[in-house]
Design an enzyme around this catalytic site. Structure first.
Site, mmCIF file in Angstrom:
data_model
loop_
_atom_site.group_PDB
_atom_site.id
_atom_site.type_symbol
_atom_site.label_atom_id
_atom_site.label_comp_id
_atom_site.label_asym_id
_atom_site.label_seq_id
_atom_site.Cartn_x
_atom_site.Cartn_y
_atom_site.Cartn_z
ATOM 1 N N ARG A 43 101.522 19.797 92.699
ATOM 2 C CA ARG A 43 102.700 19.454 91.901
ATOM 3 C C ARG A 43 103.995 20.001 92.516
ATOM 4 O O ARG A 43 104.987 20.219 91.807
ATOM 5 C CB ARG A 43 102.578 19.930 90.451
ATOM 6 C CG ARG A 43 101.457 19.287 89.650
ATOM 7 C CD ARG A 43 101.600 17.778 89.491
ATOM 8 N NE ARG A 43 100.533 17.233 88.686
ATOM 9 C CZ ARG A 43 100.677 16.907 87.398
ATOM 10 N NH1 ARG A 43 101.835 17.016 86.802
ATOM 11 N NH2 ARG A 43 99.644 16.434 86.722
ATOM 12 N N ARG A 47 108.778 18.321 88.667
ATOM 13 C CA ARG A 47 109.798 18.731 87.701
ATOM 14 C C ARG A 47 110.385 20.112 87.936
ATOM 15 O O ARG A 47 111.415 20.462 87.380
ATOM 16 C CB ARG A 47 109.210 18.669 86.291
ATOM 17 C CG ARG A 47 108.957 17.262 85.805
ATOM 18 C CD ARG A 47 108.014 17.235 84.627
ATOM 19 N NE ARG A 47 106.667 17.629 85.055
ATOM 20 C CZ ARG A 47 105.626 17.680 84.214
ATOM 21 N NH1 ARG A 47 105.784 17.382 82.934
ATOM 22 N NH2 ARG A 47 104.424 18.039 84.645
ATOM 23 N N ARG A 56 114.852 11.178 89.416
ATOM 24 C CA ARG A 56 113.946 10.529 88.468
ATOM 25 C C ARG A 56 114.633 10.211 87.154
ATOM 26 O O ARG A 56 114.031 9.558 86.294
ATOM 27 C CB ARG A 56 112.746 11.437 88.207
ATOM 28 C CG ARG A 56 111.585 11.339 89.141
ATOM 29 C CD ARG A 56 110.682 10.120 88.933
ATOM 30 N NE ARG A 56 110.628 9.611 87.584
ATOM 31 C CZ ARG A 56 109.846 10.107 86.646
ATOM 32 N NH1 ARG A 56 109.112 11.184 86.890
ATOM 33 N NH2 ARG A 56 109.827 9.563 85.436
ATOM 34 N N ASP A 92 100.254 9.354 91.174
ATOM 35 C CA ASP A 92 99.579 9.946 90.019
ATOM 36 C C ASP A 92 98.130 9.485 89.994
ATOM 37 O O ASP A 92 97.797 8.429 90.564
ATOM 38 C CB ASP A 92 100.284 9.577 88.710
ATOM 39 C CG ASP A 92 99.832 10.484 87.596
ATOM 40 O OD1 ASP A 92 100.367 11.585 87.480
ATOM 41 O OD2 ASP A 92 98.880 10.109 86.892
ATOM 42 N N TYR A 167 90.391 10.081 80.685
ATOM 43 C CA TYR A 167 91.646 9.474 80.219
ATOM 44 C C TYR A 167 91.387 8.106 79.611
ATOM 45 O O TYR A 167 91.924 7.742 78.576
ATOM 46 C CB TYR A 167 92.636 9.338 81.385
ATOM 47 C CG TYR A 167 93.492 10.557 81.587
ATOM 48 C CD1 TYR A 167 93.290 11.407 82.656
ATOM 49 C CD2 TYR A 167 94.496 10.890 80.670
ATOM 50 C CE1 TYR A 167 94.062 12.537 82.833
ATOM 51 C CE2 TYR A 167 95.278 12.016 80.831
ATOM 52 C CZ TYR A 167 95.056 12.833 81.913
ATOM 53 O OH TYR A 167 95.819 13.960 82.088
HETATM 54 O O1 LIG Z 1 103.759 16.665 80.844
HETATM 55 C C1 LIG Z 1 104.012 15.456 81.104
HETATM 56 O O2 LIG Z 1 105.141 14.947 81.066
HETATM 57 C C2 LIG Z 1 102.867 14.582 81.585
HETATM 58 C C3 LIG Z 1 102.454 15.085 82.917
HETATM 59 C C4 LIG Z 1 101.362 14.222 83.565
HETATM 60 C C5 LIG Z 1 101.605 13.183 84.467
HETATM 61 N N1 LIG Z 1 100.406 12.749 84.976
HETATM 62 C C6 LIG Z 1 99.418 13.431 84.371
HETATM 63 C C7 LIG Z 1 99.973 14.340 83.471
HETATM 64 C C8 LIG Z 1 99.174 15.261 82.586
HETATM 65 C C9 LIG Z 1 99.355 16.700 82.992
HETATM 66 O O3 LIG Z 1 99.801 16.939 84.148
HETATM 67 O O4 LIG Z 1 99.037 17.538 82.183
HETATM 68 C C10 LIG Z 1 97.982 13.249 84.760
HETATM 69 C C11 LIG Z 1 97.679 13.918 86.042
HETATM 70 N N2 LIG Z 1 98.344 13.704 87.217
HETATM 71 C C12 LIG Z 1 97.733 14.477 88.183
HETATM 72 C C13 LIG Z 1 96.669 15.164 87.630
HETATM 73 C C14 LIG Z 1 95.751 16.059 88.408
HETATM 74 C C15 LIG Z 1 96.156 17.497 88.223
HETATM 75 O O5 LIG Z 1 97.346 17.807 88.439
HETATM 76 O O6 LIG Z 1 95.303 18.267 87.826
HETATM 77 C C16 LIG Z 1 96.636 14.826 86.283
HETATM 78 C C17 LIG Z 1 95.675 15.334 85.253
HETATM 79 C C18 LIG Z 1 96.222 16.717 84.838
HETATM 80 C C19 LIG Z 1 95.511 17.196 83.609
HETATM 81 O O7 LIG Z 1 95.348 16.379 82.693
HETATM 82 O O8 LIG Z 1 95.095 18.363 83.610
HETATM 83 C C20 LIG Z 1 98.056 14.546 89.604
HETATM 84 C C21 LIG Z 1 99.431 14.484 90.028
HETATM 85 N N3 LIG Z 1 100.514 14.124 89.283
HETATM 86 C C22 LIG Z 1 101.590 14.140 90.112
HETATM 87 C C23 LIG Z 1 101.155 14.457 91.399
HETATM 88 C C24 LIG Z 1 102.028 14.427 92.637
HETATM 89 C C25 LIG Z 1 102.870 15.636 92.837
HETATM 90 O O9 LIG Z 1 103.202 16.331 91.857
HETATM 91 O O10 LIG Z 1 103.199 15.854 93.965
HETATM 92 C C26 LIG Z 1 99.800 14.697 91.333
HETATM 93 C C27 LIG Z 1 98.772 15.100 92.385
HETATM 94 C C28 LIG Z 1 99.232 15.977 93.354
HETATM 95 C C29 LIG Z 1 99.501 17.334 92.844
HETATM 96 O O11 LIG Z 1 98.889 17.810 91.854
HETATM 97 O O12 LIG Z 1 100.336 17.906 93.514
HETATM 98 C C30 LIG Z 1 102.971 13.813 89.764
HETATM 99 C C31 LIG Z 1 103.322 13.800 88.340
HETATM 100 N N4 LIG Z 1 102.614 13.150 87.374
HETATM 101 C C32 LIG Z 1 103.325 13.276 86.208
HETATM 102 C C33 LIG Z 1 104.470 14.055 86.433
HETATM 103 C C34 LIG Z 1 105.515 14.396 85.399
HETATM 104 C C35 LIG Z 1 106.482 13.202 85.464
HETATM 105 C C36 LIG Z 1 107.795 13.549 84.841
HETATM 106 O O13 LIG Z 1 107.839 13.662 83.596
HETATM 107 O O14 LIG Z 1 108.767 13.706 85.618
HETATM 108 C C37 LIG Z 1 104.484 14.369 87.786
HETATM 109 C C38 LIG Z 1 105.488 15.213 88.515
HETATM 110 C C39 LIG Z 1 105.411 16.639 87.987
HETATM 111 O O15 LIG Z 1 104.273 17.097 87.712
HETATM 112 O O16 LIG Z 1 106.463 17.205 87.774
HETATM 113 C C40 LIG Z 1 102.910 12.667 84.906
#
Ligand SMILES: O=C(O)CCc1c2[nH]c(c1CC(=O)O)Cc1[nH]c(c(CC(=O)O)c1CCC(=O)O)Cc1[nH]c(c(CC(=O)O)c1CCC(=O)O)Cc1[nH]c(c(CCC(=O)O)c1CC(=O)O)C2
Length: 365
Positions: A43, A47, A56, A92, A167
């Site tokens: 991540r 954010r 974004r 994602d 999911y």
């Molecule tokens: O809290 C929220 O707004 C929802 C966040 C969320 C997202 N996908 C999701 C979740 C569930 C969670 O993470 O708990 C669903 C999600 N995305 C992902 C995972 C795997 C994990 O992190 O355990 C999961 C499952 C997480 C869980 O449920 O525990 C993977 C993910 N999301 C993302 C990335 C790419 C990256 O960050 O480089 C990556 C993979 C690479 C990494 O972890 O680094 C990107 C992502 N997805 C997402 C966001 C938030 C978007 C925003 O509001 O600007 C973001 C950016 C960020 O984390 O700040 C949306």
């Protein structure tokens, strides 16, 4: 424009001096000596960065994943700011299942939400196979990034079948995964049919990224910790193995990561990855004993430690580097993703500290 040869180079483990395949990150994944312990953060593109929040601001999450220029810029932001040893594609885990025909969205503050949860055999048939043509924006973003990143390796990723299934069956994030596990226990044939289809989609999605030129891939089974080892082996391991073994000859290191996996690390190691990511609960010297000497480890600073005073952060980084020495290869990371409220300056300082401490040790032999 990147040509196929870059993808081929990455795939064949081309260790051209200075190229991504010869980087400290890839060398550590392959359990080879490195000039310093490589470090990146799950991540890291997200954010915690003001520049991410700015770019974004007006773009919905799923749309941002489908715009190659935006994906490229967001992926590069933490690399420029922190000097990490690897980039991870901004995408994602739900992108490929959306491309496979599932009606879903990512709701800020909640996460992925599925309009019609997958509960029956007919629902499973709604999940279509995918090809590169279904995710052209991923292919294009990776090709752009490989050019921009030069010697810095790019990590591709996907969600593992169990976490994706959670999911899709729950319809969104869940603490208990009650509907998922009820289906898993109550209709094993349907469960395996769902996970077979998700493994096919995941494998195709990772192949698109590898063919476009990523230097490694990570399979996220973030929710696997909800299971006992016996259930993990019966209901999940065959499907994660189908994905990881399907990439055995793709020529790039494979990382397999989950959360709450202390009792599952040995079984996860059997799924076929080259590296196992460890969450913050299991010390890396203990974890490597469970995973085995033929795999590198990745992790495992508690993301919450980054919110503590710097002396606490420094002591934890030192502890983790010391415990990581028990493994045949170590990539420094967090034990899960960067928390949105994290001060980016602290992440930059952690990268510098990991490099300083591990380079000093490498000099001493
Ligand atoms: O809290 C929220 O707004 C929802 C966040 C969320 C997202 N996908 C999701 C979740 C569930 C969670 O993470 O708990 C669903 C999600 N995305 C992902 C995972 C795997 C994990 O992190 O355990 C999961 C499952 C997480 C869980 O449920 O525990 C993977 C993910 N999301 C993302 C990335 C790419 C990256 O960050 O480089 C990556 C993979 C690479 C990494 O972890 O680094 C990107 C992502 N997805 C997402 C966001 C938030 C978007 C925003 O509001 O600007 C973001 C950016 C960020 O984390 O700040 C949306």
């Amino acid at each position: 424009m990147t040509t196929e040869t870059t993808g081929t180079a990455a795939r064949d483990g081309d260790s051209r001096p200075g190229g991504p395949a010869d980087s400290p990150f890839i060398r550590a994944c392959r359990r080879r000596p490195t000039p310093h312990t490589p470090v990146w953060f799950m991540r890291q593109a997200g954010r915690s960065l003001p520049e991410y929040r700015e770019i974004r601001a007006s773009v919905p999450m799923l749309e941002s994943c489908r715009r190659p220029e935006l994906v490229t810029e967001i992926t590069l932001q933490p690399v420029r700011r922190h000097g990490v040893d690897a980039a991870i594609l901004f995408s994602d885990i739900v992108v490929p299942v959306a491309a496979a025909g599932v009606d879903l969205d990512i709701v800020p503050g909640t996460g992925p939400v599925v309009a019609e949860p997958i509960r029956t055999a007919a629902d499973v048939q709604r999940i279509r196979p995918i090809t590169r043509e279904d995710v052209p924006y991923v292919d294009e973003a990776v090709r752009q990034l490989v050019v921009e990143l030069g010697d810095t390796p790019l990590i591709g990723f996907a969600g593992a079948p169990f976490t994706l299934a959670s999911y899709l069956v729950e319809g969104g994030p869940s603490r208990t995964h009650a509907k998922t596990k009820a289906l898993m226990y109550g209709d094993e044939e349907l469960w395996h049919a769902l996970c077979d289809r998700l493994a096919e989609v995941t494998l195709a999605f990772l192949r698109v990224q590898i063919e476009a030129g990523v230097s490694a891939v990570q399979l996220f089974d973030s929710w696997a910790g909800a299971l006992s080892e016996a259930d993990y082996r019966r209901y999940v391991l065959p499907h994660s193995t189908a994905v990881l073994s399907g990439l055995a000859h793709a020529g790039v290191p494979r990382i397999h990561f989950g959360v709450g996996t202390a009792e599952l690390l040995g079984a996860m190691g059997e799924a076929g990855a080259d590296v196992v990511g460890v969450d913050w609960r299991t010390p890396l010297d203990v974890a490597t004993g469970r995973i085995g000497a033929d795999k590198a480890v990745q992790g495992n600073l508690d993301p919450c430690v980054l919110l503590a005073p710097w002396p606490v952060v420094e002591a934890e980084v030192r502890r983790i580097l010391e415990q990581g020495r028990a493994a045949p290869g170590h990539v420094f990371n967090l034990g899960h993703g960067v928390l949105p409220e994290t001060d980016p300056e602290v992440l930059t300082r952690v990268v510098a500290l990991v490099h300083e401490l591990s380079s000093r040790r490498a000099d001493q032999g």
